[in-house]
Design an enzyme around this catalytic site. Structure first.
Site, mmCIF file in Angstrom:
data_model
loop_
_atom_site.group_PDB
_atom_site.id
_atom_site.type_symbol
_atom_site.label_atom_id
_atom_site.label_comp_id
_atom_site.label_asym_id
_atom_site.label_seq_id
_atom_site.Cartn_x
_atom_site.Cartn_y
_atom_site.Cartn_z
ATOM 1 N N HIS A 398 -5.907 101.081 -9.924
ATOM 2 C CA HIS A 398 -5.410 100.817 -8.572
ATOM 3 C C HIS A 398 -6.585 100.699 -7.624
ATOM 4 O O HIS A 398 -7.592 101.379 -7.807
ATOM 5 C CB HIS A 398 -4.474 101.938 -8.104
ATOM 6 C CG HIS A 398 -3.653 101.559 -6.927
ATOM 7 N ND1 HIS A 398 -4.076 101.764 -5.632
ATOM 8 C CD2 HIS A 398 -2.447 100.944 -6.844
ATOM 9 C CE1 HIS A 398 -3.157 101.299 -4.806
ATOM 10 N NE2 HIS A 398 -2.163 100.798 -5.505
ATOM 11 N N GLU A 451 3.497 100.796 -11.706
ATOM 12 C CA GLU A 451 4.180 99.845 -12.577
ATOM 13 C C GLU A 451 4.433 100.391 -13.990
ATOM 14 O O GLU A 451 5.339 99.937 -14.667
ATOM 15 C CB GLU A 451 3.357 98.558 -12.692
ATOM 16 C CG GLU A 451 2.940 97.995 -11.361
ATOM 17 C CD GLU A 451 3.889 96.946 -10.841
ATOM 18 O OE1 GLU A 451 3.729 95.795 -11.218
ATOM 19 O OE2 GLU A 451 4.785 97.295 -10.062
HETATM 20 N N1 ACO Z 1 -7.453 97.890 -17.646
HETATM 21 C C1 ACO Z 1 -8.750 97.803 -17.995
HETATM 22 N N2 ACO Z 1 -9.763 97.803 -17.114
HETATM 23 C C2 ACO Z 1 -9.443 97.885 -15.830
HETATM 24 C C3 ACO Z 1 -8.119 97.981 -15.379
HETATM 25 C C4 ACO Z 1 -7.095 97.985 -16.346
HETATM 26 N N3 ACO Z 1 -5.813 98.073 -15.997
HETATM 27 N N4 ACO Z 1 -8.097 98.045 -14.029
HETATM 28 C C5 ACO Z 1 -9.379 97.981 -13.636
HETATM 29 N N5 ACO Z 1 -10.188 97.898 -14.722
HETATM 30 C C6 ACO Z 1 -11.648 97.844 -14.729
HETATM 31 C C7 ACO Z 1 -12.123 96.444 -14.428
HETATM 32 O O1 ACO Z 1 -12.255 95.698 -15.602
HETATM 33 C C8 ACO Z 1 -13.448 96.711 -13.760
HETATM 34 O O2 ACO Z 1 -14.389 96.995 -14.768
HETATM 35 P P1 ACO Z 1 -15.872 96.412 -14.671
HETATM 36 O O3 ACO Z 1 -16.458 97.130 -13.481
HETATM 37 O O4 ACO Z 1 -16.465 96.787 -15.980
HETATM 38 O O5 ACO Z 1 -15.744 94.952 -14.441
HETATM 39 C C9 ACO Z 1 -13.200 98.008 -12.988
HETATM 40 O O6 ACO Z 1 -12.140 98.661 -13.676
HETATM 41 C C10 ACO Z 1 -12.797 97.792 -11.542
HETATM 42 O O7 ACO Z 1 -11.763 96.805 -11.528
HETATM 43 P P2 ACO Z 1 -11.425 95.907 -10.280
HETATM 44 O O8 ACO Z 1 -10.749 94.686 -10.749
HETATM 45 O O9 ACO Z 1 -12.611 95.787 -9.391
HETATM 46 O O10 ACO Z 1 -10.399 96.820 -9.542
HETATM 47 P P3 ACO Z 1 -9.480 96.337 -8.373
HETATM 48 O O11 ACO Z 1 -9.395 97.455 -7.415
HETATM 49 O O12 ACO Z 1 -9.901 95.018 -7.861
HETATM 50 O O13 ACO Z 1 -8.094 96.090 -9.127
HETATM 51 C C11 ACO Z 1 -5.941 96.299 -10.040
HETATM 52 C C12 ACO Z 1 -6.955 96.880 -9.034
HETATM 53 C C13 ACO Z 1 -5.760 94.818 -9.772
HETATM 54 C C14 ACO Z 1 -4.603 96.997 -9.871
HETATM 55 C C15 ACO Z 1 -6.489 96.517 -11.469
HETATM 56 O O14 ACO Z 1 -6.637 97.884 -11.718
HETATM 57 C C16 ACO Z 1 -5.643 95.824 -12.532
HETATM 58 O O15 ACO Z 1 -5.841 94.661 -12.811
HETATM 59 N N6 ACO Z 1 -4.656 96.580 -13.159
HETATM 60 C C17 ACO Z 1 -3.806 95.981 -14.138
HETATM 61 C C18 ACO Z 1 -2.658 95.222 -13.461
HETATM 62 C C19 ACO Z 1 -1.654 96.142 -12.786
HETATM 63 O O16 ACO Z 1 -1.340 97.217 -13.267
HETATM 64 N N7 ACO Z 1 -1.146 95.676 -11.629
HETATM 65 C C20 ACO Z 1 -0.215 96.429 -10.815
HETATM 66 C C21 ACO Z 1 -0.917 97.076 -9.673
HETATM 67 S S1 ACO Z 1 0.069 98.205 -8.800
HETATM 68 C C22 ACO Z 1 0.798 97.297 -7.542
HETATM 69 O O17 ACO Z 1 0.293 96.365 -7.036
HETATM 70 C C23 ACO Z 1 2.075 97.690 -7.099
#
Ligand code: ACO
Length: 511
Positions: A398, A451
């Site tokens: 998140h 989620e």
């Molecule tokens: N699985 C694996 N790795 C992850 C995940 C995940 N679910 N979420 C973040 N990371 C990693 C990224 O790969 C990144 O790693 P890196 O630094 O090696 O590149 C690091 O954690 C930071 O990720 P960001 O994308 O910068 O985090 P951001 O804050 O932009 O994204 C998000 C948040 C979009 C929710 C992300 O965690 C994600 O894609 N989760 C999966 C999709 C999901 O569950 N969506 C629902 C969100 S809840 C809602 O909106 C109601």
């Protein structure tokens, strides 16, 4: 132009080196080709190591305006001769002042007559963080992380504490104790209703659940459209039609905007359920006058009055997701509202933002993931493999939470109450996934988000998987509308800036 933040160090720290150079007897065409290849805005003309001229895009424009072909023009004639230079110890602020005074974009950095490097306005702006006044005053983090872009009294998300609230009330406490309509009232009116206000609010909502006849007539067409039925897209399309008469809020008043917001929040579940049933070849079910918002939604989806436990589980999910800070869809709604546009545009835009898997499109994917893992013995390898191959585990991570998402914690309890073998299995997946993410993504602090258990709760109450994200929209729409009204009440156009990071203009237009 002014220096808004002094740059650290000297130009030696930020200059480009080595520099693209040319000798005075070369042609402009040859030097220009080298500029394009190296993606730079100038070539320094050197005699040995001593700079004697500089060819910039301005010289190219001067040449293009005349009749001499670039293939015949010599640098000794067309480059700017004896350019101003600066020593490497020059402070970026002083370099910028020289540029400003002389109208330059590039300055060769020279020591003892020897060319050491080249500093450009772009280097100064981007690296030394000295900005022209028409540039943003601070570097903006990617994805606007941590940037506060508005003031709101609707609620707040505290990521480190794992806490969020709606108008000061803990959201999970509200989900534990109050109905969806009470929290809707809280968001719209600023206070929880007493019994009389709650009854009046329910009376107000009831007729607004009905789909107007002209929209109803078009629904079968929308439900049949498209190769693949995407209920959220169908909802967006039908809502756009329903809101056709909504005028830009700048041309209306707060009462009319509130009335549109009430209709919007009341009718979205009816539209969602009707479109789904039509696509299944079934007739839409009319709203049930005796049922609350959540129970009525389930009733309109499958035509049966739902068990109380299912209705309450859904209601708790809806309360937990009604609002959540400046998430992407809420921000979208506020940006659209800030232009003075109508509520319908703001909500249609917000639905679009919600549709992405990084925002609202994940609960069915989280469930798919659990099913794909299939059995306990496969979990570790599956999760490890997914993360190692660069995939994201749906339902984890998140932008704001750096600890357990309180929505996920509560939905886990709701799922446990509903029971089912899958909850136990999901809990094991959750623990393993957190371990795998901790090991393979150290320091990222990734935990289940709303989620992960949302999908499980909805599955356990019999909600069709395609309706998971539209159901999320049916709750979040209340938050969107509250934000639209808050934005409209104290509006200023939201119009940020971007950093230009392409090659330095102007580029000569060929031909
Ligand atoms: N699985 C694996 N790795 C992850 C995940 C995940 N679910 N979420 C973040 N990371 C990693 C990224 O790969 C990144 O790693 P890196 O630094 O090696 O590149 C690091 O954690 C930071 O990720 P960001 O994308 O910068 O985090 P951001 O804050 O932009 O994204 C998000 C948040 C979009 C929710 C992300 O965690 C994600 O894609 N989760 C999966 C999709 C999901 O569950 N969506 C629902 C969100 S809840 C809602 O909106 C109601």
């Amino acid at each position: 132009m002014s220096v808004t933040r002094p740059g650290a160090g000297t130009v030696a720290d930020i200059m480009s080196s080595p520099v693209v150079t040319a000798s005075p007897d070369e042609t402009v065409a040859g030097a220009a080709a080298r500029m394009v290849e190296a993606q730079v805005g100038s070539v320094v003309v050197v005699d040995g190591e001593r700079p004697v001229g500089i060819l910039t895009e301005r010289d190219l424009i001067r040449l293009a305006a005349g009749t001499t072909p670039a293939s015949e023009a010599r640098l000794s004639e067309w480059a700017t001769q004896d350019p101003d230079t600066i020593p490497p110890a020059t402070e970026p602020a002083a370099a910028l002042e020289t540029m400003e005074r002389r109208g330059y974009r590039h300055l060769p950095v020279v020591e003892d007559g020897r060319l050491l490097g080249l500093v450009s306005l772009r280097d100064l702006v981007r690296v030394a963080r000295i900005q022209p006044v028409d540039r943003p005053a601070a570097e903006v983090p990617r994805g606007l992380e941590g940037v506060a872009v508005a003031e709101t009294a609707i609620g707040d998300v505290r990521g480190r504490e794992g806490f969020f609230h709606y108008r000061e009330y803990s959201a999970p406490d509200l989900a534990a104790k109050r109905s969806f309509e009470d929290v809707w009232h809280l968001l719209f009116e600023g206070r929880l209703p007493d019994d009389a206000a709650a009854r009046a609010f329910a009376e107000e909502i009831r007729p607004l659940r009905e789909i107007p006849a002209d929209v109803r007539a078009i629904l079968p067409e929308i439900a049949r459209s498209g190769e693949r039925f995407v209920p959220l897209d169908a909802l967006r399309a039908s809502y756009s039609i329903l809101s056709l008469g909504f005028r830009p809020w700048l041309d209306t008043d707060a009462l009319e905007l509130r009335a549109q917001a009430m209709r919007t929040c009341a009718v979205l579940p009816t539209l969602t359920a009707a479109l789904y049933r039509l696509r299944q070849g079934e007739e839409p079910v009319e709203p049930h006058p005796e049922l609350g918002h959540a129970a009525n939604y389930l009733y309109m989806v499958d035509g049966q009055v739902p068990p109380a436990a299912h209705a309450r589980a859904l209601e708790q999910y809806l309360v937990l997701t009604i609002d959540h800070g400046f998430n992407a869809s809420t921000f979208t709604a506020r940006v659209i509202t800030s232009t003075g546009a109508d509520l319908g545009s703001a909500i249609a835009g917000a639905i679009g933002a919600l549709s992405g898997p990084l925002h609202g499109g994940a609960p069915s994917r989280a469930l798919d993931m659990i099913e794909e893992i299939g059995s306990r013995d496969r979990a570790d390898a599956w999760l490890r493999d997914a993360v190692e191959s660069g995939k994201r585990l749906m339902g984890f991570g998140h932008r704001v939470y750096r600890t357990d998402d309180p929505r996920s914690t509560m939905l886990r309890e709701v799922a446990e109450r509903l029971d089912g073998e899958r909850v136990e299995f999901a809990k094991e997946i959750e623990v393993k996934a957190v371990d795998v993410l901790r090991e393979l993504k150290p320091g990222r602090e990734l935990y289940p988000n709303v989620e992960f258990y949302a999908g499980i709760v909805m599955d356990l109450i019999g909600m069709p998987r395609e309706l998971f994200t539209p159901t999320f929209a049916c709750s979040r729409v209340v938050g969107w509308c509250a934000h639209v009204m808050e934005q409209a009440a104290d509006n200023r156009l939201i119009r940020p800036s971007a950093w230009y990071v392409g090659p330095e203009p102007p580029r000569p237009v060929p031909g």
